[in-house]
Design an enzyme around this catalytic site. Structure first.
Site, mmCIF file in Angstrom:
data_model
loop_
_atom_site.group_PDB
_atom_site.id
_atom_site.type_symbol
_atom_site.label_atom_id
_atom_site.label_comp_id
_atom_site.label_asym_id
_atom_site.label_seq_id
_atom_site.Cartn_x
_atom_site.Cartn_y
_atom_site.Cartn_z
ATOM 1 N N GLU A 188 -5.035 -5.027 10.569
ATOM 2 C CA GLU A 188 -4.027 -3.989 10.771
ATOM 3 C C GLU A 188 -4.290 -3.271 12.094
ATOM 4 O O GLU A 188 -5.112 -2.336 12.142
ATOM 5 C CB GLU A 188 -4.070 -2.972 9.628
ATOM 6 C CG GLU A 188 -3.772 -3.566 8.265
ATOM 7 C CD GLU A 188 -3.192 -2.521 7.306
ATOM 8 O OE1 GLU A 188 -2.120 -2.784 6.772
ATOM 9 O OE2 GLU A 188 -3.803 -1.463 7.134
ATOM 10 N N SER A 231 3.764 -2.249 10.313
ATOM 11 C CA SER A 231 5.217 -2.323 10.515
ATOM 12 C C SER A 231 5.823 -3.654 10.064
ATOM 13 O O SER A 231 6.782 -4.133 10.669
ATOM 14 C CB SER A 231 5.571 -2.017 11.977
ATOM 15 O OG SER A 231 5.188 -0.686 12.303
ATOM 16 N N HIS A 270 -9.419 1.098 5.306
ATOM 17 C CA HIS A 270 -8.099 1.286 5.932
ATOM 18 C C HIS A 270 -8.241 2.199 7.154
ATOM 19 O O HIS A 270 -9.070 3.106 7.169
ATOM 20 C CB HIS A 270 -7.119 1.895 4.916
ATOM 21 C CG HIS A 270 -5.711 1.854 5.418
ATOM 22 N ND1 HIS A 270 -5.218 2.807 6.290
ATOM 23 C CD2 HIS A 270 -4.714 0.965 5.214
ATOM 24 C CE1 HIS A 270 -3.959 2.490 6.581
ATOM 25 N NE2 HIS A 270 -3.636 1.371 5.950
ATOM 26 N N ASN A 302 0.874 -1.170 0.000
ATOM 27 C CA ASN A 302 0.000 0.000 0.000
ATOM 28 C C ASN A 302 0.913 1.223 0.000
ATOM 29 O O ASN A 302 1.504 1.548 1.023
ATOM 30 C CB ASN A 302 -0.892 -0.034 1.252
ATOM 31 C CG ASN A 302 -1.715 1.231 1.402
ATOM 32 O OD1 ASN A 302 -1.735 2.079 0.510
ATOM 33 N ND2 ASN A 302 -2.399 1.355 2.542
ATOM 34 N N TRP A 303 1.001 1.852 -1.157
ATOM 35 C CA TRP A 303 1.962 2.948 -1.302
ATOM 36 C C TRP A 303 1.472 4.233 -0.648
ATOM 37 O O TRP A 303 2.209 5.218 -0.572
ATOM 38 C CB TRP A 303 2.282 3.182 -2.781
ATOM 39 C CG TRP A 303 3.006 2.032 -3.438
ATOM 40 C CD1 TRP A 303 3.484 0.900 -2.819
ATOM 41 C CD2 TRP A 303 3.342 1.893 -4.825
ATOM 42 N NE1 TRP A 303 4.095 0.078 -3.732
ATOM 43 C CE2 TRP A 303 4.029 0.661 -4.972
ATOM 44 C CE3 TRP A 303 3.134 2.680 -5.967
ATOM 45 C CZ2 TRP A 303 4.495 0.211 -6.217
ATOM 46 C CZ3 TRP A 303 3.598 2.247 -7.199
ATOM 47 C CH2 TRP A 303 4.270 1.018 -7.318
ATOM 48 N N LYS A 304 0.212 4.255 -0.243
ATOM 49 C CA LYS A 304 -0.380 5.446 0.402
ATOM 50 C C LYS A 304 -0.091 6.686 -0.470
ATOM 51 O O LYS A 304 -0.005 6.565 -1.692
ATOM 52 C CB LYS A 304 0.131 5.579 1.840
ATOM 53 C CG LYS A 304 -0.129 4.298 2.653
ATOM 54 C CD LYS A 304 0.077 4.459 4.124
ATOM 55 C CE LYS A 304 -0.166 3.120 4.815
ATOM 56 N NZ LYS A 304 -0.051 3.201 6.270
ATOM 57 N N GLY A 306 2.998 -0.995 4.277
ATOM 58 C CA GLY A 306 3.079 0.420 3.943
ATOM 59 C C GLY A 306 4.512 0.827 3.664
ATOM 60 O O GLY A 306 5.057 0.576 2.586
ATOM 61 N N GLY A 307 5.161 1.418 4.656
ATOM 62 C CA GLY A 307 6.497 2.004 4.484
ATOM 63 C C GLY A 307 7.509 1.099 3.796
ATOM 64 O O GLY A 307 8.232 1.542 2.893
ATOM 65 N N GLU A 342 -6.574 4.610 8.114
ATOM 66 C CA GLU A 342 -6.442 6.048 7.840
ATOM 67 C C GLU A 342 -7.740 6.607 7.265
ATOM 68 O O GLU A 342 -8.083 7.764 7.507
ATOM 69 C CB GLU A 342 -5.226 6.289 6.924
ATOM 70 C CG GLU A 342 -3.929 6.093 7.703
ATOM 71 C CD GLU A 342 -2.796 5.429 6.943
ATOM 72 O OE1 GLU A 342 -2.784 5.471 5.707
ATOM 73 O OE2 GLU A 342 -1.911 4.844 7.621
ATOM 74 N N GLY A 363 2.834 2.158 10.860
ATOM 75 C CA GLY A 363 3.785 3.255 10.743
ATOM 76 C C GLY A 363 4.547 3.562 12.018
ATOM 77 O O GLY A 363 5.209 4.591 12.119
#
Ligand code: 13P
Length: 251
Positions: free
Chosen positions: A167, A213, A95, A9-11, A234-235, A97, A173
Site C-alpha cells: 500500500e 485507491s 497499516h 478495510n472498513w477503518k 478502503g473507501g 495509518e 485515500g
C-alpha cells in the site's frame, strides 16, 4: 495458483446498522463462491456482530489491529487472544495509518505478527513507501525493510499464514492509485525478497495484495498485473455495490 484475495478495510467507518447491512449484502453477492477469497475488517466493536452474520459464508472477518501483548494492564488495547476468542480469522498489521499516525515501529509490528500467529490468526502485513521516499528512490529499500522486519523470526510454516499488502502511502485515500507498472515492479521485487527469505515455494504461494485507491474502475487493470494477487480496499469497500464490483474485478 494463488487465489485472488479481495479484502475490505472498513477503518473507523460505519455504524452497527451500516456494518450489518454491508456485510449482509456482501454475503448475498459472494454466496458460496470459491474462485475468489473475500474478507472484511470492521471496527473492533462490530466484529462480533459481523462474524455472527457471516456464519456459513466463506467471507472472512478480521481486525484492523491487535496488541503486541496477550493480556494485562494495557488500557484501551485488544489482544489477539480476544480476537481469536470471538471468531476472528485474521488481523491487518502494519497499516500505514498505524505506522504514520500512531507511530508503530517495525519492531512493534514484528511483535504483533508473532503474537497473532501464535494465537492462530492469519496476518495481512502492510508495507509501503511515502511520496517523499518514492521520490528519493527509496521505495524498494522501504518495502523490503517493512516486510523483512515485520516477518523477522517467523518459521516457514508461519510465513505461509502471512499475506503481504503493498500500500503506497501516497495512494491511500487520495484517488491516485499506483499505475499497473508501479504496482507490478514492487510486487515482483517483494516476491523476490520473499524467495530470498523463505524459498521459492513460499514466494510462489504467498499472496501480495495491492492497496491504495482501488475502485471498480481500476481494479481490472490492477488485477491483470502479474504478481498482483488481490486488493486491500478502503473507501470503495464501504458501499456494497462498489465492493461487490471490486470482488468481480470490476465486472
Ligand atoms: P483507500 O482504498 O481508501 O485508498 O484505502 C486503502 C487502504 O488503506 C486499505 O487498507
Amino acid at each position: 495458483m494463488r487465489k485472488p484475495y479481495m479484502a475490505g478495510n472498513w477503518k473507523m467507518n460505519l455504524d452497527r446498522a451500516g456494518a450489518l447491512e454491508l456485510a449482509g449484502a456482501l454475503r448475498e453477492h459472494v454466496g458460496q463462491r470459491e474462485d475468489v477469497e473475500v474478507a472484511v475488517a470492521p471496527a473492533f466493536v462490530y466484529l462480533r456482530d459481523v462474524i455472527e452474520l457471516l456464519k456459513g459464508s466463506p467471507i472472512r472477518v478480521g481486525a484492523q489491529n491487535a496488541c503486541a501483548e496477550a493480556s494485562g494492564a494495557f488500557t484501551g488495547e485488544v489482544s489477539p487472544v480476544m480476537l481469536r476468542d470471538i471468531g476472528c480469522d485474521f488481523v491487518i498489521l502494519g497499516h500505514s495509518e498505524r505506522r504514520h499516525v500512531y507511530g508503530e515501529t517495525d519492531a512493534d509490528i514484528n511483535r504483533k505478527v508473532h503474537l497473532a500467529l501464535e494465537h492462530d490468526l492469519d496476518v495481512v502485513l502492510c508495507v509501503g513507501e511515502t511520496l517523499e521516499e518514492r521520490e528519493a528512490n527509496k521505495t524498494e529499500a522501504v518495502v523490503k525493510r517493512h516486510m523483512t522486519a515485520g516477518m523477522t523470526g517467523l518459521s516457514e510454516a508461519q510465513s505461509r499464514r502471512v499475506t503481504i499488502a503493498y500500500e503506497p502511502v501516497w495512494a491511500i485515500g487520495t484517488g491516485l492509485n499506483a499505475t499497473p507498472e508501479q504496482a507490478g515492479d514492487v510486487h515482483t521485487y517483494l516476491r523476490g525478497v520473499l524467495e530470498g527469505l523463505y524459498g521459492a515455494a513460499v514466494a510462489e504461494t504467498t499472496r501480495i495484495q495491492y492497496g491504495g485507491s482501488v475502485k471498480p474502475a481500476n481494479v481490472a487493470e490492477l488485477m491483470s498485473v502479474d504478481g498482483v494477487d488481490g486488493a486491500l480496499v478502503g473507501g470503495a469497500s464501504l458501499k456494497a455495490d462498489s465492493f461487490a464490483s471490486i470482488v468481480d474485478f470490476g465486472g
